[in-house]
Design an enzyme around this catalytic site. Structure first.
Site, PDB file in Angstrom:
ATOM      1  N   GLY A  10     137.384  87.012  67.149  1.00  0.00           N
ATOM      2  CA  GLY A  10     136.321  86.112  66.688  1.00  0.00           C
ATOM      3  C   GLY A  10     136.247  84.890  67.587  1.00  0.00           C
ATOM      4  O   GLY A  10     137.269  84.432  68.090  1.00  0.00           O
ATOM      5  N   THR A 126     142.261  80.529  67.624  1.00  0.00           N
ATOM      6  CA  THR A 126     141.690  80.972  66.362  1.00  0.00           C
ATOM      7  C   THR A 126     141.558  79.787  65.425  1.00  0.00           C
ATOM      8  O   THR A 126     142.434  78.915  65.385  1.00  0.00           O
ATOM      9  CB  THR A 126     142.520  82.054  65.630  1.00  0.00           C
ATOM     10  N   ILE A 127     140.473  79.787  64.681  1.00  0.00           N
ATOM     11  CA  ILE A 127     140.330  78.744  63.652  1.00  0.00           C
ATOM     12  C   ILE A 127     141.366  78.931  62.556  1.00  0.00           C
ATOM     13  O   ILE A 127     141.656  78.011  61.818  1.00  0.00           O
ATOM     14  CB  ILE A 127     138.914  78.730  63.032  1.00  0.00           C
ATOM     15  N   ASP A 128     141.939  80.141  62.438  1.00  0.00           N
ATOM     16  CA  ASP A 128     142.855  80.430  61.323  1.00  0.00           C
ATOM     17  C   ASP A 128     144.226  79.762  61.485  1.00  0.00           C
ATOM     18  O   ASP A 128     144.972  79.647  60.511  1.00  0.00           O
ATOM     19  CB  ASP A 128     143.064  81.946  61.187  1.00  0.00           C
ATOM     20  N   ARG A 163     129.711  69.231  37.758  1.00  0.00           N
ATOM     21  CA  ARG A 163     129.908  70.662  38.030  1.00  0.00           C
ATOM     22  C   ARG A 163     131.253  70.925  38.695  1.00  0.00           C
ATOM     23  O   ARG A 163     131.861  70.012  39.257  1.00  0.00           O
ATOM     24  CB  ARG A 163     128.832  71.153  39.000  1.00  0.00           C
ATOM     25  N   ARG A 172     141.633  84.145  56.962  1.00  0.00           N
ATOM     26  CA  ARG A 172     142.267  85.452  56.782  1.00  0.00           C
ATOM     27  C   ARG A 172     143.484  85.346  55.856  1.00  0.00           C
ATOM     28  O   ARG A 172     143.349  84.760  54.785  1.00  0.00           O
ATOM     29  CB  ARG A 172     142.636  86.088  58.130  1.00  0.00           C
ATOM     30  N   HIS A 273     130.647  81.190  58.769  1.00  0.00           N
ATOM     31  CA  HIS A 273     130.742  81.016  60.227  1.00  0.00           C
ATOM     32  C   HIS A 273     130.362  79.620  60.704  1.00  0.00           C
ATOM     33  O   HIS A 273     130.552  79.316  61.888  1.00  0.00           O
ATOM     34  CB  HIS A 273     129.905  82.092  60.926  1.00  0.00           C
ATOM     35  N   GLN A 275     132.065  77.244  60.081  1.00  0.00           N
ATOM     36  CA  GLN A 275     133.387  76.725  60.473  1.00  0.00           C
ATOM     37  C   GLN A 275     133.749  77.066  61.921  1.00  0.00           C
ATOM     38  O   GLN A 275     134.651  76.480  62.502  1.00  0.00           O
ATOM     39  CB  GLN A 275     134.478  77.311  59.562  1.00  0.00           C
ATOM     40  N   ARG A 276     133.100  78.073  62.468  1.00  0.00           N
ATOM     41  CA  ARG A 276     133.437  78.532  63.812  1.00  0.00           C
ATOM     42  C   ARG A 276     132.437  78.077  64.856  1.00  0.00           C
ATOM     43  O   ARG A 276     132.678  78.232  66.052  1.00  0.00           O
ATOM     44  CB  ARG A 276     133.478  80.063  63.822  1.00  0.00           C
TER      45      ARG A 276
HETATM   46  O1  F6P Z   1     139.793  85.183  62.595  1.00  0.00           O
HETATM   47  C1  F6P Z   1     138.747  84.293  62.555  1.00  0.00           C
HETATM   48  C2  F6P Z   1     137.818  84.597  61.433  1.00  0.00           C
HETATM   49  O2  F6P Z   1     136.800  83.621  61.444  1.00  0.00           O
HETATM   50  C3  F6P Z   1     138.466  84.706  60.057  1.00  0.00           C
HETATM   51  O3  F6P Z   1     138.729  83.453  59.497  1.00  0.00           O
HETATM   52  C4  F6P Z   1     137.455  85.532  59.324  1.00  0.00           C
HETATM   53  O4  F6P Z   1     138.043  86.295  58.278  1.00  0.00           O
HETATM   54  C5  F6P Z   1     136.936  86.453  60.371  1.00  0.00           C
HETATM   55  O5  F6P Z   1     137.194  85.850  61.617  1.00  0.00           O
HETATM   56  C6  F6P Z   1     135.466  86.742  60.267  1.00  0.00           C
HETATM   57  O6  F6P Z   1     135.160  87.698  61.217  1.00  0.00           O
HETATM   58  P1  F6P Z   1     133.700  88.131  61.642  1.00  0.00           P
HETATM   59  O7  F6P Z   1     133.274  87.210  62.738  1.00  0.00           O
HETATM   60  O8  F6P Z   1     133.889  89.523  62.135  1.00  0.00           O
HETATM   61  O9  F6P Z   1     132.806  88.010  60.458  1.00  0.00           O
END
Ligand code: F6P
Length: 344
Positions: A10, A126-128, A163, A172, A273, A275-276
């Site tokens: 990713g 990785t963001i994870d 709320r 992940r 996404h 977040q990415r």
């Molecule tokens: O490993 C990075 C990540 O953004 C995870 O946090 C997430 O589960 C996964 O990739 C999402 O993957 P994709 O881009 O295939 O939807």
């Protein structure tokens, strides 16, 4: 030297900054040639690449994503994949390949080195933040900042309506993003994969908070969080085209359960996404840059099989084999001693 580079798995903020740092150091300082392979291992197998130089990488430092493209999948997915990688090394006269990737890509890179002797260097991304062997991966801090900003915004709308907002974040099987963003954003509860949760206990925390006159709760849940056995049933995880489990949607299970138990209205926010995407934070730009420069040094030192890592603030090298099949999980003390103090 002739150095190949690929980005795998990713995407995450900071990949372009690594590509820029590798190119600037290798080409401008060392006089090396750098080939950037497109679409991760596919570009290596199919010999699709671009020669990188200063003008190609100009302006990349703040840019999200990766100019090389990225995919999941590996040379081990097909019977002739490894032979094709070897052929690419021979045809292009590559001295080394720098693999910028997460656990999956680093495991593949490690196998190519250990089993086939290929000269490969790893850069953990990785963001994870779940790569064993390094104190941090670039991309993570940006994801945490994005999630924290979102939580801040959710507080005011949640308060206005009294709320419960259930915010689902990525990560992940590690709860790093949930934990850090949850602490920074003042979460009412944080659910992480490392500690199975009890939905009844979570609901009581929410109930207690509201009974003390506080309005609105923000519950942060990691996409990989799991309920205690027998307490809640989650839908089965789907697989993508590479056999990679697709997580997400747990917030849609949790939110109605909390509403049913507390009587408070709930809403789900999946950051996904977002977040990415976009520009890396200054921290991630600096880490990416340090990793890129160190990767070129590792190539010149022929430290093949190693990846560059962050250890107590310094850039070091460890064998990529430490990542194989591993997940770096959260520091439980941070959850129990810091985050939990503010629950409810
Ligand atoms: O490993 C990075 C990540 O953004 C995870 O946090 C997430 O589960 C996964 O990739 C999402 O993957 P994709 O881009 O295939 O939807």
């Amino acid at each position: 030297m002739k150095i190949g580079v690929l980005t795998g798995g990713g995407d995450c903020p900071g990949l372009n900054a690594v590509i820029r740092a590798i190119t600037r150091k290798a080409v401008d300082v060392n006089g090396d040639t750098v080939l950037g392979f497109y679409d991760a291992w596919d570009g290596v197998l199919e010999q699709r690449y671009i020669e990188l130089n200063t003008s190609v990488v100009r302006g990349l430092l703040p840019r999200g994503g990766t100019i090389l493209g990225t995919r999941r999948g590996s040379p081990f997915d097909t019977s002739d994949g490894v032979d094709r990688v070897k052929k690419t090394f021979a045809d292009l006269k590559l001295d080394a390949l720098v693999v910028i990737g997460g656990n999956g890509s680093l495991t593949v890179a490690s196998m190519l080195h250990e089993q086939y002797g290929l000269p490969v260097i790893g850069v953990p991304k990785t963001i994870d933040n779940d790569v064993v062997g390094t104190d941090a991966t670039f991309g993570f801090q940006t994801a945490v900042q994005i999630a924290t900003d979102a939580i801040d915004r959710l507080h005011t709308t949640a308060e206005s309506h009294d709320r419960v907002m259930v915010v689902e974040v990525m990560g992940r099987d590690a709860g790093w993003i949930a934990l850090q963003a949850g602490i920074a954003g003042g979460a009412t509860a944080i659910l992480v994969p490392e500690v199975p949760f009890d939905i009844e206990a979570v609901s009581q925390i929410v109930q207690r908070r509201h009974s003390r006159g506080r309005y609105a709760s923000v519950v942060v849940v990691a996409e990989g969080a799991r309920p205690k056995p027998g307490t809640l049933v989650l839908p089965a995880r789907k697989l993508d085209r590479y056999g990679h489990e697709q997580l997400g949607d747990i917030a849609h299970v949790i939110a109605p359960e909390i509403s049913a138990r507390t009587g408070f209205e709930s809403r789900v926010v999946q950051l996904g996404h977002i977040q990415r995407g976009g520009t890396p934070t200054s921290y991630d730009r600096v880490l990416s840059t340090r990793f890129g420069l160190a990767a070129v040094d590792a190539v010149h030192d022929k430290a093949f099989g190693d990846m560059v890592v962050l250890k107590c603030g310094a850039i070091e090298r460890v064998s990529m084999s430490v990542t194989s099949g591993q997940t770096r999980t959260i520091d439980l003390a941070l959850l129990d001693d810091v985050a939990a103090t503010f629950f409810g």
